[in-house]
Motif scaffolding. Structure first.
Motif, short mmCIF file in Angstrom:
data_model
loop_
_atom_site.label_atom_id
_atom_site.label_comp_id
_atom_site.label_asym_id
_atom_site.label_seq_id
_atom_site.Cartn_x
_atom_site.Cartn_y
_atom_site.Cartn_z
N ALA A 1 0.84 -1.20 0.00
CA ALA A 1 0.00 0.00 0.00
C ALA A 1 0.87 1.26 0.00
O ALA A 1 1.87 1.32 0.71
CB ALA A 1 -0.92 0.00 1.21
N PRO A 2 0.50 2.28 -0.78
CA PRO A 2 1.31 3.49 -0.84
C PRO A 2 1.07 4.46 0.32
O PRO A 2 1.89 5.34 0.55
CB PRO A 2 0.89 4.12 -2.16
N GLU A 3 -0.04 4.32 1.02
CA GLU A 3 -0.37 5.24 2.12
C GLU A 3 -0.80 4.46 3.35
O GLU A 3 -1.20 3.30 3.27
CB GLU A 3 -1.48 6.19 1.69
N TRP A 4 -0.77 5.13 4.51
CA TRP A 4 -1.21 4.50 5.76
C TRP A 4 -2.70 4.24 5.69
O TRP A 4 -3.47 5.11 5.31
CB TRP A 4 -0.86 5.40 6.95
N THR A 5 -3.10 3.03 6.03
CA THR A 5 -4.51 2.64 5.92
C THR A 5 -5.18 2.41 7.27
O THR A 5 -6.40 2.35 7.33
CB THR A 5 -4.64 1.36 5.07
N HIS A 6 -4.41 2.28 8.34
CA HIS A 6 -4.98 2.02 9.66
C HIS A 6 -4.33 2.94 10.69
O HIS A 6 -3.13 3.17 10.64
CB HIS A 6 -4.74 0.57 10.07
N VAL A 7 -5.13 3.42 11.61
CA VAL A 7 -4.66 4.31 12.67
C VAL A 7 -5.27 3.87 13.99
O VAL A 7 -6.47 3.62 14.07
CB VAL A 7 -5.08 5.77 12.40
N VAL A 8 -4.45 3.78 15.03
CA VAL A 8 -4.93 3.48 16.38
C VAL A 8 -4.43 4.58 17.31
O VAL A 8 -3.21 4.77 17.43
CB VAL A 8 -4.40 2.11 16.87
N PRO A 9 -5.33 5.33 17.93
CA PRO A 9 -4.87 6.30 18.93
C PRO A 9 -4.21 5.56 20.09
O PRO A 9 -4.76 4.61 20.63
CB PRO A 9 -6.15 6.99 19.39
N ALA A 10 -3.01 5.99 20.44
CA ALA A 10 -2.26 5.30 21.50
C ALA A 10 -2.22 6.10 22.79
O ALA A 10 -1.65 5.63 23.78
CB ALA A 10 -0.84 5.01 21.02
N GLY A 11 -2.80 7.28 22.81
CA GLY A 11 -2.73 8.10 24.02
C GLY A 11 -1.35 8.68 24.19
O GLY A 11 -0.69 9.02 23.22
N ASP A 12 -0.89 8.76 25.44
CA ASP A 12 0.40 9.38 25.71
C ASP A 12 1.37 8.44 26.44
O ASP A 12 2.03 8.83 27.38
CB ASP A 12 0.20 10.67 26.52
N PRO A 13 1.46 7.19 26.02
CA PRO A 13 2.45 6.28 26.61
C PRO A 13 3.76 6.36 25.83
O PRO A 13 3.90 7.19 24.94
CB PRO A 13 1.81 4.91 26.42
N ILE A 14 4.68 5.48 26.13
CA ILE A 14 5.91 5.38 25.33
C ILE A 14 5.99 4.03 24.62
O ILE A 14 7.01 3.69 24.04
CB ILE A 14 7.16 5.60 26.19
N SER A 15 4.89 3.28 24.65
CA SER A 15 4.83 2.03 23.89
C SER A 15 3.37 1.67 23.65
O SER A 15 2.48 2.16 24.34
CB SER A 15 5.54 0.89 24.63
N HIS A 16 3.16 0.83 22.65
CA HIS A 16 1.81 0.36 22.34
C HIS A 16 1.95 -0.98 21.61
O HIS A 16 2.86 -1.15 20.80
CB HIS A 16 1.09 1.38 21.45
N THR A 17 1.06 -1.90 21.90
CA THR A 17 1.09 -3.21 21.26
C THR A 17 -0.08 -3.34 20.30
O THR A 17 -1.21 -3.06 20.67
CB THR A 17 1.02 -4.34 22.31
#
Length: 69
Positions: free
Chosen positions: A22-38
């Motif tokens: 894919a040429p562009e980002w297709t999915h977005v997940v808000p992660a808040g304000d941590p320093i990691s996300h799974t």
């Protein structure tokens, strides 16, 4: 994982991903304000990135993660 920015108007982060073809980002997940996300996805067929979001809703360019060894 990432280092938290020092900007006074930093609201949080978003984790983004797309299929390798894919040429562009297709999915977005808000992660808040941590320093990691799974994200429970296989890394085999997607590219991941993270971007900062400020209080006005403006987004930074996406940064790709560096591999951990």
């Amino acid at each position: 994982m990432w280092q938290r920015g020092r900007e006074a108007d930093l609201a949080g982060y978003e984790v983004v991903w797309r299929e390798t073809t894919a040429p562009e980002w297709t999915h977005v997940v808000p992660a808040g304000d941590p320093i990691s996300h799974t994200v429970e996805l296989s890394k085999d067929n997607v590219f991941f990135g993270v971007r900062a979001v400020n209080r006005a809703g403006l987004r930074s360019p996406v940064a790709f993660p560096a591999p951990q060894r």
